[in-house]
Design an enzyme around this catalytic site. Structure first.
Site, PDB file in Angstrom:
ATOM      1  N   GLY A  12       0.817  -1.208   0.000  1.00 17.33           N
ATOM      2  CA  GLY A  12       0.000   0.000   0.000  1.00 17.33           C
ATOM      3  C   GLY A  12       0.849   1.256   0.000  1.00 17.33           C
ATOM      4  O   GLY A  12       2.077   1.208   0.168  1.00 17.33           O
ATOM      5  N   ASP A  13       0.192   2.394  -0.254  1.00 12.32           N
ATOM      6  CA  ASP A  13       0.831   3.716  -0.258  1.00 12.32           C
ATOM      7  C   ASP A  13       1.955   3.834  -1.279  1.00 12.32           C
ATOM      8  O   ASP A  13       2.926   4.578  -1.078  1.00 12.32           O
ATOM      9  CB  ASP A  13       1.377   4.050   1.150  1.00 12.32           C
ATOM     10  CG  ASP A  13       0.272   4.086   2.187  1.00 12.32           C
ATOM     11  OD1 ASP A  13      -0.870   4.417   1.819  1.00 12.32           O
ATOM     12  OD2 ASP A  13       0.554   3.770   3.355  1.00 12.32           O
ATOM     13  N   GLY A  15       1.732   5.163  -4.128  1.00 18.04           N
ATOM     14  CA  GLY A  15       1.572   6.350  -4.977  1.00 18.04           C
ATOM     15  C   GLY A  15       0.498   6.121  -6.038  1.00 18.04           C
ATOM     16  O   GLY A  15       0.508   6.763  -7.092  1.00 18.04           O
ATOM     17  N   LYS A  16      -0.453   5.231  -5.716  1.00 20.66           N
ATOM     18  CA  LYS A  16      -1.527   4.907  -6.680  1.00 20.66           C
ATOM     19  C   LYS A  16      -2.338   6.150  -7.035  1.00 20.66           C
ATOM     20  O   LYS A  16      -2.719   6.341  -8.184  1.00 20.66           O
ATOM     21  CB  LYS A  16      -2.465   3.837  -6.084  1.00 20.66           C
ATOM     22  CG  LYS A  16      -1.760   2.533  -5.760  1.00 20.66           C
ATOM     23  CD  LYS A  16      -2.688   1.562  -5.079  1.00 20.66           C
ATOM     24  CE  LYS A  16      -3.091   1.951  -3.692  1.00 20.66           C
ATOM     25  NZ  LYS A  16      -2.011   1.957  -2.686  1.00 20.66           N
ATOM     26  N   HIS A  41      -5.422   8.148  -0.767  1.00 21.14           N
ATOM     27  CA  HIS A  41      -4.713   8.338  -2.040  1.00 21.14           C
ATOM     28  C   HIS A  41      -4.452   9.827  -2.241  1.00 21.14           C
ATOM     29  O   HIS A  41      -5.386  10.617  -2.414  1.00 21.14           O
ATOM     30  CB  HIS A  41      -5.546   7.765  -3.196  1.00 21.14           C
ATOM     31  CG  HIS A  41      -5.728   6.270  -3.088  1.00 21.14           C
ATOM     32  ND1 HIS A  41      -6.460   5.543  -3.979  1.00 21.14           N
ATOM     33  CD2 HIS A  41      -5.252   5.376  -2.180  1.00 21.14           C
ATOM     34  CE1 HIS A  41      -6.422   4.255  -3.631  1.00 21.14           C
ATOM     35  NE2 HIS A  41      -5.710   4.142  -2.539  1.00 21.14           N
ATOM     36  N   PRO A 303       3.691   6.672  11.521  1.00 21.16           N
ATOM     37  CA  PRO A 303       4.933   6.550  10.746  1.00 21.16           C
ATOM     38  C   PRO A 303       4.932   5.233   9.982  1.00 21.16           C
ATOM     39  O   PRO A 303       4.517   4.202  10.513  1.00 21.16           O
ATOM     40  CB  PRO A 303       6.033   6.552  11.815  1.00 21.16           C
ATOM     41  CG  PRO A 303       5.370   6.467  13.135  1.00 21.16           C
ATOM     42  CD  PRO A 303       3.906   6.705  12.973  1.00 21.16           C
TER      43      PRO A 303
HETATM   44  P1  GDP Z   1      -1.406   5.683  -2.356  1.00 23.07           P
HETATM   45  O1  GDP Z   1      -2.202   5.277  -1.171  1.00 23.07           O
HETATM   46  O2  GDP Z   1      -0.815   4.519  -3.086  1.00 23.07           O
HETATM   47  O3  GDP Z   1      -2.166   6.594  -3.280  1.00 23.07           O
HETATM   48  O4  GDP Z   1      -0.170   6.519  -1.793  1.00 23.07           O
HETATM   49  P2  GDP Z   1      -0.222   7.652  -0.632  1.00 23.07           P
HETATM   50  O5  GDP Z   1      -0.893   8.848  -1.171  1.00 23.07           O
HETATM   51  O6  GDP Z   1      -0.754   7.077   0.622  1.00 23.07           O
HETATM   52  O7  GDP Z   1       1.328   7.879  -0.392  1.00 23.07           O
HETATM   53  C1  GDP Z   1       2.184   8.282  -1.395  1.00 23.07           C
HETATM   54  C2  GDP Z   1       2.850   9.608  -0.973  1.00 23.07           C
HETATM   55  O8  GDP Z   1       3.967   9.849  -1.778  1.00 23.07           O
HETATM   56  C3  GDP Z   1       1.949  10.813  -1.144  1.00 23.07           C
HETATM   57  O9  GDP Z   1       2.248  11.742  -0.137  1.00 23.07           O
HETATM   58  C4  GDP Z   1       2.349  11.356  -2.514  1.00 23.07           C
HETATM   59  O10 GDP Z   1       2.118  12.737  -2.641  1.00 23.07           O
HETATM   60  C5  GDP Z   1       3.817  11.054  -2.512  1.00 23.07           C
HETATM   61  N1  GDP Z   1       4.418  10.777  -3.825  1.00 23.07           N
HETATM   62  C6  GDP Z   1       3.897  10.085  -4.869  1.00 23.07           C
HETATM   63  N2  GDP Z   1       4.807   9.946  -5.856  1.00 23.07           N
HETATM   64  C7  GDP Z   1       5.925  10.563  -5.414  1.00 23.07           C
HETATM   65  C8  GDP Z   1       7.245  10.741  -5.962  1.00 23.07           C
HETATM   66  O11 GDP Z   1       7.565  10.282  -7.048  1.00 23.07           O
HETATM   67  N3  GDP Z   1       8.150  11.414  -5.192  1.00 23.07           N
HETATM   68  C9  GDP Z   1       7.841  11.908  -3.969  1.00 23.07           C
HETATM   69  N4  GDP Z   1       8.803  12.549  -3.295  1.00 23.07           N
HETATM   70  N5  GDP Z   1       6.629  11.780  -3.418  1.00 23.07           N
HETATM   71  C10 GDP Z   1       5.686  11.104  -4.132  1.00 23.07           C
HETATM   72  P1  IMO Z   2      -3.842   2.749   0.451  1.00 24.66           P
HETATM   73  O1  IMO Z   2      -4.999   2.508  -0.485  1.00 24.66           O
HETATM   74  C1  IMO Z   2      -1.269   1.116   3.571  1.00 24.66           C
HETATM   75  C2  IMO Z   2      -3.140  -1.667   6.399  1.00 24.66           C
HETATM   76  C3  IMO Z   2      -3.321  -1.243   7.851  1.00 24.66           C
HETATM   77  C4  IMO Z   2      -3.180  -2.595   8.531  1.00 24.66           C
HETATM   78  C5  IMO Z   2      -3.892  -3.526   7.556  1.00 24.66           C
HETATM   79  C6  IMO Z   2      -5.347  -3.815   7.902  1.00 24.66           C
HETATM   80  O2  IMO Z   2      -3.706   4.169   0.872  1.00 24.66           O
HETATM   81  O3  IMO Z   2      -2.587   2.165  -0.100  1.00 24.66           O
HETATM   82  P2  IMO Z   2      -7.595  -2.400   7.730  1.00 24.66           P
HETATM   83  O4  IMO Z   2      -7.997  -1.112   8.390  1.00 24.66           O
HETATM   84  O5  IMO Z   2      -7.627  -2.349   6.238  1.00 24.66           O
HETATM   85  O6  IMO Z   2      -8.331  -3.587   8.271  1.00 24.66           O
HETATM   86  O7  IMO Z   2      -6.047  -2.619   8.173  1.00 24.66           O
HETATM   87  O8  IMO Z   2      -3.837  -2.897   6.295  1.00 24.66           O
HETATM   88  N1  IMO Z   2      -3.742  -0.732   5.403  1.00 24.66           N
HETATM   89  C7  IMO Z   2      -3.020   0.049   4.600  1.00 24.66           C
HETATM   90  N2  IMO Z   2      -1.686   0.263   4.532  1.00 24.66           N
HETATM   91  N3  IMO Z   2      -2.099   1.723   2.696  1.00 24.66           N
HETATM   92  C8  IMO Z   2      -3.437   1.510   2.734  1.00 24.66           C
HETATM   93  O9  IMO Z   2      -4.271   1.968   1.793  1.00 24.66           O
HETATM   94  C9  IMO Z   2      -3.955   0.662   3.740  1.00 24.66           C
HETATM   95  N4  IMO Z   2      -5.192   0.252   4.077  1.00 24.66           N
HETATM   96  C10 IMO Z   2      -5.048  -0.612   5.079  1.00 24.66           C
HETATM   97  O10 IMO Z   2      -2.307  -0.348   8.244  1.00 24.66           O
HETATM   98  O11 IMO Z   2      -1.840  -2.977   8.584  1.00 24.66           O
HETATM   99 MG    MG Z   3      -2.257   5.608   0.894  1.00 27.36          MG
END
Ligand code: GDP
Ligand code: IMO
Ligand code: MG
Length: 432
Positions: A12-13, A15-16, A41, A303
């Protein structure tokens, strides 16, 4: 076939949000197929930052439709709040956002049940506490409430009251918190239902009609494949099918209508919450990566645990999803590292293994085998042309492609829409 899935290749996270926002320009409808407001996102457009939780990222582009599919679990209060926030920010939602009548509804009881499961000593998953897991439990247990029920008060009342009675038994037995006020919450949910009703449609029928009309669909994954209920690091996973397999069941669009699958991966790796993490970096280097990458949860602010790129994990998620191409994000975060370790294999009990371990115990016991690659010592932040990348950064990306067996079709060099490279001549370039 031009419909595309964009999903997380790690935990997860990845950069989707950024990737979907960028590519949605070339699509007509953006569809969420699983998860709920556990997702966060992030999209950065100029100085503006928007964090989408339940609403598909396509909402940020004019004239695009956004669909919440049947596989999603919807907290009505969270959805209404997100819609209000978007409209207040000048992003029109009415007439563009559609919610499946078959999606399931998160209730206050689900959040209460999650408190119970997460407070068991030594057995917490480290969830987002949004009631996601308990809602999916009731869905599979065939006692859940669907959006179609929510918007029909006659149907809703008995289902809600039955669910409330079941949960009250459990709450009382475990002496957990205060009883939920059933009357008051039911009335509140009826009001939510009335407000959401105009958005509710049979989204499977709608999406299949859109395909027949020649429209292009982009499916937006939430979480990541290693959090998938079947294929992830169970039990440290979320409760839905985050992988590509979830698209068909979570939308009613058949697998034969899905054209390609794109995996989004960081140039390193992170994870939030509990569970095994072979390449986790402890100590000062991990702190440094967290600080430079600003690795704090978009939903909970926790974190994120940080680690080096994990090839066996990526090979595994590439197999599960059949990735056609990878988007490597946050390359810029590695700019200042002199040496960048990449995990190229796992050893278990001193022997190299080829399959992903199925148990937490084995995954936690895995020893990563590292290859150290030289850093590039120059900024890549904001670079938009592949040929402008430092040679050693290109070597790093090439190494990831060779090792994982999937092309790197695009690279993200910053959070902004524009800070992206689509690799010339890549399969991804042709898919878009
Ligand atoms: P998602 O859940 O997959 O959409 O990702 P998140 O939004 O939770 O986390 C990705 C973080 O990285 C966000 O704060 C974005 O703004 C940031 N981000 C995405 N692509 C880049 C990149 O290429 N460089 C940097 N420095 N930050 C990025
Ligand atoms: P995006 O779409 C990162 C993690 C939680 C926990 C586990 C189960 O932003 O990538 P839940 O509340 O879903 O039952 O928690 O999954 N988790 C994520 N980690 N990005 C996410 O979403 C997450 N959604 C849930 O931290 O470990
Ligand atoms: Mg995320």
């Amino acid at each position: 076939m031009s419909n595309l899935v964009v999903l997380g290749a790690q935990w997860g996270d990845e950069g989707k949000g950024k990737v979907v926002d960028l590519f949605s320009e070339r699509f007509d409808v953006v569809v969420r197929y699983q998860g709920g407001h556990n997702a966060g996102h992030t999209v950065r457009i100029g100085d503006r930052k928007v964090i989408l939780k339940l609403v598909p990222t396509g909402i940020l582009r004019k004239n695009k439709q956004a669909v919440i599919g049947n596989g999603v679990v919807v907290d009505p209060a969270a959805l209404l709040q997100e819609i209000e926030g978007l409209e207040a920010a000048g992003i029109p939602v009415k007439g563009r956002l559609f919610v499946s009548n078959r999606a399931h509804v998160i209730t206050p009881f689900h959040r209460l049940m999650e408190q119970l499961s997460e407070s068991r000593p030594g057995r917490a998953i480290g969830t987002t506490s949004r009631g996601i897991g308990p809602c999916y439990e009731d869905k599979v247990g065939r006692r859940g409430i669907r959006i179609a029920d929510l918007i029909d008060p006659e149907v809703f009342r008995p289902i809600y009251d039955n669910l409330a009675a079941d949960k009250e038994v459990i709450r009382a037995a475990f002496n957990l918190g205060e009883p939920v006020d059933v009357e008051a919450t039911r009335r509140q949910y009826e009001e939510y239902g009335a407000r959401l009703a105009p958005l509710v449609v049979d989204t499977a029928a709608m999406l299949n009609a859109a395909i027949r009309d020649g429209k292009r669909l982009l499916f937006e994954g939430a979480q990541g494949t290693m959090l998938d209920i079947d294929h992830g690091t169970y039990p440290y996973v979320t409760s839905s099918s985050a992988g590509a397999g979830g698209v068909a069941s979570g939308t009613g669009v058949a697998p034969t209508r899905i054209g390609a699958v794109l995996g989004v991966t960081k140039a390193y790796i992170t994870r939030v919450g509990g569970g095994p993490f072979p390449t986790e970096i402890h100590g000062a280097t991990g702190e440094e990566l967290r600080k430079i990458g600003n690795e704090f949860g978009a939903v909970t602010g926790r974190p994120r645990r940080c680690g080096w790129f994990d090839v066996p994990l990526l090979r595994y998620t590439a197999m599960i999803n059949g990735f056609d191409s990878l988007v490597v994000t946050k390359l810029d975060v590695l700019d200042s590292f002199r040496e960048i370790p990449v995990c190229t294999g796992y050893k278990l009990c001193g022997k190299l293994i080829t399959d992903m371990p199925a148990t937490t115990q084995a995954m936690a016991a895995v020893e990563p085998v590292y290859e150290n690659l030289p850093g590039w010592g120059k900024p890549t932040a904001g670079i938009t042309k592949y040929s402008d990348l430092p040679a050693r950064a290109r070597d790093y990306l090439q190494f990831l492609a060779e090792q994982t067996g999937v092309e790197v079709g695009a690279i993200s060099t910053g959070p902004e829409r524009s800070q992206t490279i689509v690799v010339p001549g890549s399969k991804l370039e042709k898919l878009l």
